[in-house]
Design a protein around this motif. Structure first.
Motif, PDB file in Angstrom:
ATOM      1  N   LEU A 141       0.857  -1.180   0.000  1.00 37.86           N
ATOM      2  CA  LEU A 141       0.000   0.000   0.000  1.00 37.86           C
ATOM      3  C   LEU A 141       0.893   1.229   0.000  1.00 37.86           C
ATOM      4  N   TRP A 170      -0.043  -8.450   7.795  1.00 37.03           N
ATOM      5  CA  TRP A 170      -1.503  -8.322   7.675  1.00 37.03           C
ATOM      6  C   TRP A 170      -2.046  -7.326   8.698  1.00 37.03           C
ATOM      7  N   TYR A 216      -1.387  -3.861   7.526  1.00 39.61           N
ATOM      8  CA  TYR A 216      -2.274  -3.484   6.427  1.00 39.61           C
ATOM      9  C   TYR A 216      -3.653  -3.091   6.967  1.00 39.61           C
ATOM     10  N   GLU A 217      -4.168  -3.893   7.894  1.00 45.33           N
ATOM     11  CA  GLU A 217      -5.461  -3.571   8.505  1.00 45.33           C
ATOM     12  C   GLU A 217      -5.388  -2.251   9.274  1.00 45.33           C
ATOM     13  N   ALA A 251      -3.472   0.221   8.533  1.00 47.18           N
ATOM     14  CA  ALA A 251      -3.434   1.281   7.519  1.00 47.18           C
ATOM     15  C   ALA A 251      -4.827   1.625   7.012  1.00 47.18           C
ATOM     16  N   MET A 252      -5.687   0.612   6.900  1.00 47.33           N
ATOM     17  CA  MET A 252      -7.064   0.871   6.484  1.00 47.33           C
ATOM     18  C   MET A 252      -7.794   1.726   7.531  1.00 47.33           C
ATOM     19  N   MET A 253      -7.524   1.458   8.802  1.00 47.68           N
ATOM     20  CA  MET A 253      -8.117   2.269   9.870  1.00 47.68           C
ATOM     21  C   MET A 253      -7.565   3.691   9.836  1.00 47.68           C
ATOM     22  N   LYS A 287      -6.444   5.303   7.302  1.00 49.11           N
ATOM     23  CA  LYS A 287      -6.972   6.013   6.134  1.00 49.11           C
ATOM     24  C   LYS A 287      -8.284   6.711   6.492  1.00 49.11           C
ATOM     25  N   GLU A 288      -9.123   6.028   7.275  1.00 44.25           N
ATOM     26  CA  GLU A 288     -10.389   6.619   7.709  1.00 44.25           C
ATOM     27  C   GLU A 288     -10.168   7.800   8.647  1.00 44.25           C
ATOM     28  N   HIS A 309      -2.435   8.719   5.568  1.00 45.62           N
ATOM     29  CA  HIS A 309      -2.142   7.848   4.432  1.00 45.62           C
ATOM     30  C   HIS A 309      -0.834   7.103   4.668  1.00 45.62           C
ATOM     31  N   THR A 310      -0.949   5.788   4.686  1.00 45.14           N
ATOM     32  CA  THR A 310       0.142   4.935   5.153  1.00 45.14           C
ATOM     33  C   THR A 310       0.720   4.074   4.040  1.00 45.14           C
TER      34      THR A 310
END
Length: 312
Positions: A186, A201, A204-205, A207-209, A211-212, A216-217
């Motif tokens: 990402l 993993w 990555y999860e 990073a999704m948090m 982003k919200e 930006h990671t």
């Protein structure tokens, strides 16, 4: 998302290698059901050696077979294989640059209820200091499979670190593992998270948090610890300026330390290390331990957000 065992990938890959190359030999220390070398034992009993609960002997026998021209895979639990047998690994395998692949399972906190005595949190640090030793940490089933096949084709010693629990699939058969190369999962320009093994993993999860939350990671799988991808680390230092390493390992001497070495020597930037902080593990389910030690996706996201918002 499917979860699969990287130990299973390793064990099945050994059988594939055994069918292609009669020089492949597997040694184990009375743990073949757990390390999954039992599959090789069932298919090639004449090329399988169980030395019993004797890890120093495991490495000694493996070194002897390698000196006779065999490609040897030696397996046991990480804490016993890398620490109880360290002197033998150093003096017999690495010093002679022998073709022994030390493939350990049950590394890190994910060993769970077996507790601190069985949770190897020092192995990456130990193995990467040894001359001639290469250190790899697969992040999922496909990467473990490709790593096993790769190291079988290379001369000299390797250390491949595996965990007990199943891991979420990250890659499919289109992925291509390359030693000394990191994989950017990402992109982002606020913070770079560099991780290995089960923490890929989780990062990555996280990073999704993030982003919200407007952060930006860049997420990078550092599965090749030694040799390490200096270029990708330097790029993170130059382009992002803030690096966070995450590992199921002590923050002393592991991935975080390896990244700091590259940054300090090439392009100084701020690096924060997340992992186990100078202590032993403890007994508990792996999910509970990851919660306790702050290695869940949410914990990682919260820590990274705090670092970023406080302008590190």
């Amino acid at each position: 998302m499917e979860k699969r065992s990287i130990r299973e990938a390793y064990g099945r890959s050994l059988v594939e290698l055994g069918r292609k190359n009669y020089k492949v030999v597997v040694c184990d220390a009375d743990l073949s059901s757990s390390t999954k070398t039992i599959y090789f034992k069932e298919n090639f009993p004449d090329r399988f050696v169980d030395v019993g609960i004797a890890e120093q002997n495991l490495i000694g026998v493996s070194a002897g077979l390698a000196s006779a021209g065999k490609t040897v895979f030696a397996s046991s639990f990480s804490v016993f294989e890398t620490e109880r047998a360290l002197e033998v690994i150093r003096n017999m395998v690495c010093m002679s640059n022998l073709n022994v692949k030390i493939c350990s399972t049950h590394a890190g906190l994910m060993t769970g209820e077996d507790g601190a005595t069985h949770q190897s949190l020092e192995d990456i640090s130990i193995m990467r200091t040894l001359p001639n030793m290469r250190v790899l940490v697969p992040a999922d089933f496909e990467e473990a499979k490709q790593m096993t096949h790769f190291i079988a084709e290379q001369e000299g010693p390797f250390y491949m670190r595996m965990v007990r629990d199943d891991l979420n699939d990250i890659y499919d058969e289109n992925y291509k593992f390359e030693i000394g190369k990191a994989d950017i999962l990402l992109d982002g320009d606020d913070v770079a998270i560099l991780s290995c093994g089960p923490m890929v993993w989780n990062s990555y999860e996280a990073a999704m948090m993030l982003k919200e939350r407007g952060i930006h990671t860049r997420v990078i799988n550092m599965s090749s610890i030694k040799p390490i991808d200096k270029n990708v680390i330097i790029d993170c230092a130059k382009d992002v300026g803030l690096i966070v390493t995450v590992e199921d390992h002590s923050i002393i001497g592991g991935l975080g330390s390896a990244v700091c070495e590259v940054v300090c020597e090439n392009y100084p930037a701020k690096v924060f290390r997340l992992g186990v902080e100078d202590r032993f593990g403890m007994s508990g389910a792996s999910s509970e331990l990851y919660e306790y030690f702050g290695l869940t996706p949410k914990s990682i996201a919260d820590k990274v957000e705090n670092i970023f918002n406080n302008k590190y």
